[in-house]
Structures are given as C-alpha cells and as structure tokens.
Design a protein around this motif. Structure first.
Motif, PDB file in Angstrom:
ATOM      1  N   THR A  19       0.835  -1.192   0.000  1.00  0.00           N
ATOM      2  CA  THR A  19       0.000   0.000   0.000  1.00  0.00           C
ATOM      3  C   THR A  19       0.875   1.249   0.000  1.00  0.00           C
ATOM      4  N   LYS A  22      -1.203   8.154  -0.490  1.00  0.00           N
ATOM      5  CA  LYS A  22      -1.403   9.124  -1.559  1.00  0.00           C
ATOM      6  C   LYS A  22      -0.934  10.508  -1.133  1.00  0.00           C
ATOM      7  N   LEU A  43      -5.718  -0.539 -12.473  1.00  0.00           N
ATOM      8  CA  LEU A  43      -6.031  -0.376 -11.057  1.00  0.00           C
ATOM      9  C   LEU A  43      -4.872  -0.773 -10.147  1.00  0.00           C
ATOM     10  N   SER A  44      -4.228  -1.896 -10.438  1.00  0.00           N
ATOM     11  CA  SER A  44      -3.093  -2.312  -9.622  1.00  0.00           C
ATOM     12  C   SER A  44      -1.942  -1.314  -9.716  1.00  0.00           C
ATOM     13  N   SER A  47      -2.743   1.771  -7.738  1.00  0.00           N
ATOM     14  CA  SER A  47      -2.717   1.613  -6.281  1.00  0.00           C
ATOM     15  C   SER A  47      -1.325   1.826  -5.695  1.00  0.00           C
ATOM     16  N   THR A  48      -0.284   1.642  -6.524  1.00  0.00           N
ATOM     17  CA  THR A  48       1.086   1.799  -6.030  1.00  0.00           C
ATOM     18  C   THR A  48       1.705   3.135  -6.435  1.00  0.00           C
ATOM     19  N   VAL A  53      -5.275   8.582  -7.915  1.00  0.00           N
ATOM     20  CA  VAL A  53      -6.448   8.006  -7.258  1.00  0.00           C
ATOM     21  C   VAL A  53      -7.510   7.768  -8.333  1.00  0.00           C
ATOM     22  N   HIS A  72     -13.982  -3.041  -6.619  1.00  0.00           N
ATOM     23  CA  HIS A  72     -12.658  -2.424  -6.629  1.00  0.00           C
ATOM     24  C   HIS A  72     -12.593  -1.132  -5.818  1.00  0.00           C
ATOM     25  N   LYS A  73     -13.652  -0.876  -5.034  1.00  0.00           N
ATOM     26  CA  LYS A  73     -13.668   0.263  -4.109  1.00  0.00           C
ATOM     27  C   LYS A  73     -13.476   1.601  -4.837  1.00  0.00           C
ATOM     28  N   ARG A 383       2.914  -0.472 -14.787  1.00  0.00           N
ATOM     29  CA  ARG A 383       3.274   0.504 -13.756  1.00  0.00           C
ATOM     30  C   ARG A 383       4.378   1.434 -14.243  1.00  0.00           C
TER      31      ARG A 383
END
Length: 432
Positions: A19, A22, A43-44, A47-48, A53, A72-73, A383
């Motif tokens: 995690t 942010k 999304l992955s 998240s990093t 966001v 996926h919130k 990424r």
C-alpha cells in the motif's frame, strides 16, 4: 536458489503490492469501461502510485459499472461515458474500450480537457492515428497529454535488450506473440471487424512494434508478404478478421523483420509465447594488429592474436524472451560469433579461428539495467508506463516515452500488413 526466490517474491507482490500513501493533490482518474483488463493494466499500478487516485468508472451497462466499482472500491459510478467526461473533478481518463471505440472517446476526452491514457492499439487505422495524434487539441500550451499505453517498451528489460542492439546493423529480426488456443473464445470482441478486431490488431502492436523499435523506430519501407489464417471453420473468402498471421517487412537499412502472431496457437505446436530475436550483419571488429582496450582484453581471453593481414569479424545475435510480460520472467541472451580470418588477395578470407561468446542478462528494475531511475522489481510493465504518463502530465522529465510519431507509425504498419494480406483495413470512425 536465489533466482527462484526472486521469481516467487516478484510474482507474489504483483498480486499483493504494498500500500502506498497518496500525496496531498493526486491526479483524479476516471475509467471508461469495466473491461477485464482494467484491474491488472490500470487499477493495480494506480494503487502503487502516490499521485494517482481512481475516483469514478462508467460502463455501457450501469449495473456492471456499479458491481465493478463495489468490487474495486471506486467511489463514484457515472451513468454514461460522457457523464464521466463532464465531471470537473476528474483530471485524467483511462480508456480500455474495444479498439473501434478508441478514436471517438479519446477525442471526446481531449475536448473535455482530460489527459488521456489510452489502451493499445490506440486507434483502428492510420487515418485515425493521423487525425488523433495531430489534433489541434494537443497543440496549445497547457494542452492535455495523450499516451498510447504501449507498456512493454517502458520496462527495464526492453532498454537492456536495446543496449546490445545496433539498429542500423540489423540483418534480420523476428518477433512473435502466440496466445494458446482456448484462452480467447471465437465470440470475443477481438474477432469483431466492426470493432477493429483481428489477431494483427490485438498482438501486432507488440510484434510489429518490437520490430520497428529494434530497427530504430521508423516505418518500414515495404511489407513484402503477409500470410494469415481465419478462425477455424470460417470460409477464408468471407473472413474479415485474422486469427493468425506472419508478416514480412523490409526496413530502410535493408534488413528483414518478421512478425508472427496468433490467438489460436495449437497446444500440439507449442513454442515460446513471445520473443524477439535480432541477428546483426557481420561487423569487422579488429583489422590488423589494431586491438586496444576492451577489444584487446577480449581477444586475450579468447587466446587470439591478430596479425597484420588479418581481421576479426563478429556476428551478434540478441534475443529477449517474454518481452510482452518480462516482469514474470525474461532473459536477454547475447551471442557473439567471432571469426579470425585472413584478408587481402593472398588470404582470400580464409578462416583462421572461430569462437563464440554467450551471456545472459536480466533487468527487473532500472538498477538492473544500469539506469538511475525510480522503479521496484515488482512493478509491472503497466506501472512503468503509468509512471512516465504521470511525469508528463506533471511537466516533469520523462525517461521513456511513446510519442505521437510512434503511435502513427504503429498504425501504418498494421495497415501495411492488412493491405498486403488482402484484407480490408479496420473501419474508420465516423465521429467528428
């Protein structure tokens, strides 16, 4: 043992990345589509990234969008793609729609002032590519950023591979991307002509893109041959999409590039799913007793002494296995074949000695590629690509980039291949 531990550690972290807190003013992304590729490709990685966001999603089916958002919130669900674009609280959009819809929604997003992170292939054909990437919407100071997410070329292993390649000296290069049969159903949208489907459209940005970049980035001079196969059971004369292909391109330096791809590789014909290999033209490394520095040391190790009237010629072959998914596993293999031979009328090119030098290299991080640049070993290609997109949006230096000329050139190669194959170009959007 260490390599096995590294493999397991990397692959575990792909699915369970740490995690990342942010920052105070992250870029707010909206996702146009609830496609299956979104979690891994966007999304992955998001998240990093401390500056990203994901705040909203929209899908053709609102119920599917709601279920996707819940899983996926993602806090907001928009009732339509346009509603997402109209939201002033969204800075950037990720567009993983079917190929045939990319042009329209990329233009709409740019008109809404959003930065656009666009899945590959960026568009359906070269006409769309020219219109989109040369759009006036991208020319003004402060204009939005547009990037085709050609993620494989942002990974350290690709840079490591290219560090051993001499684009002007390539004699022959081959690349393939072979998806085993059973992974993609015949009813999949990848085979829908109206949505710019076909194996070339799906895998060509990888196979043809790898060739183009290996040869230095230009569009090939010609497409000499394009063979293809339709879906099983489909009449070839009536087929509009390809399920497999082999395409031969001739590049400006005279070298040949061969791209092969399929979404139906028979298990009985199994071979490495994706790989590029480059064979260079013979190159004179040392002539006469002129070896110095590293060259002299290499010859000493090989037990070779070069005399006047002799020369050492090298043929270098470089390959990169799994260039499409190098984060799982890859190898950059370099093989140098040396020949010590006589020169001049008396020698006539007579071989005195031959020897081969081989070496394997890996680069799961920029440190492993010998580059001072941020990046973790568990970062996916996606990424690394997102990292540079955010740098560009923020006005920072981009270490790697896939510019408008790259996206246009890729589209031109795909068109060349379809024309040589005798297949219609993918449809041009009617959106203006």
């Amino acid at each position: 043992m260490a390599s096995i531990v590294g493999f397991l550690s990397r692959n575990w972290q792909f699915f369970s990345p740490p995690t990342v807190p942010k920052g105070p003013q992250p870029l707010r992304f909206g996702v146009i589509s609830a496609a299956n590729i979104v979690p891994m490709a966007f999304l992955s990685p998001a998240s990093t990234h401390p500056e990203v966001v994901v705040t909203a999603v929209a899908a053709r089916d609102p119920a599917r969008a709601a279920a996707f958002a819940k899983k996926h919130k993602i806090p907001n669900v928009k009732e339509s793609y346009q509603a997402l674009l109209d939201d002033p609280d969204i800075d950037c959009v990720y567009i993983p729609l079917p190929n045939g819809l990319h042009y329209e929604w990329a233009v709409r997003a740019l008109r809404a002032g959003k930065h656009v992170y666009l899945e590959k292939p960026a568009v359906s054909n070269a006409i769309e590519a020219e219109k989109l990437f040369n759009s006036p919407l991208l020319k003004d100071p402060g204009a939005p950023v547009l990037l085709e997410a050609a993620h494989s070329w942002f990974y350290p292993a690709w840079s490591r591979f290219m560090s051993f390649v001499d684009p002007a000296g390539i004699e022959r290069a081959t690349s393939n991307m072979l998806v085993p049969t059973g992974f993609i159903a015949d009813s999949d949208i990848r085979y829908d002509y109206a949505l710019a489907g076909g194996a070339m459209m799906d895998t060509g940005p990888y196979t043809m893109g790898a060739l183009r970049l290996a040869f230095g980035g230009g569009v090939p001079v010609s497409c000499e041959k394009a063979e293809w196969k339709p879906l099983p059971g489909v009449d070839r004369a009536k087929a509009e999409v390809d399920a497999a292909y082999e395409v031969h391109f001739r590049f400006a330096n005279g070298g040949l590039g061969i791209a092969r791809g399929t979404l139906k590789m028979p298990l009985s014909e199994w071979e490495m799913p994706n790989r590029i290999e480059v064979v260079h033209k013979p190159r004179v490394m040392v002539a006469g007793a002129g070896a110095v520095g590293d060259e002299a040391e290499e010859l000493r190790k090989a037990g070779v002494s070069v005399k006047d009237g002799q020369e050492v010629v090298r043929v270098r072959t470089v390959s990169l296995s799994f260039f499409v998914m190098p984060y799982v596993y890859h190898t950059v293999h370099v093989q140098d074949e040396y020949t010590l031979r006589e020169t001049g009328p008396a020698g006539g090119g007579k071989t005195v000695k031959k020897w081969t030098k081989k070496a394997d290299h890996k680069a799961y991080s920029w440190k492993g590629a010998g580059v001072d640049q941020p990046g973790e070993v568990y970062w996916l290609t996606y990424r690394h690509c997102l990292e540079q997109f955010i740098n560009k949006v923020r006005g920072r230096e981009t270490k790697q980039w896939f510019g408008a000329e790259d996206s246009i050139a890729t589209a031109k190669m795909l068109d060349m291949a379809y024309e040589a194959a005798g297949l219609k170009l993918r449809p041009t959007s009617t959106y203006e």
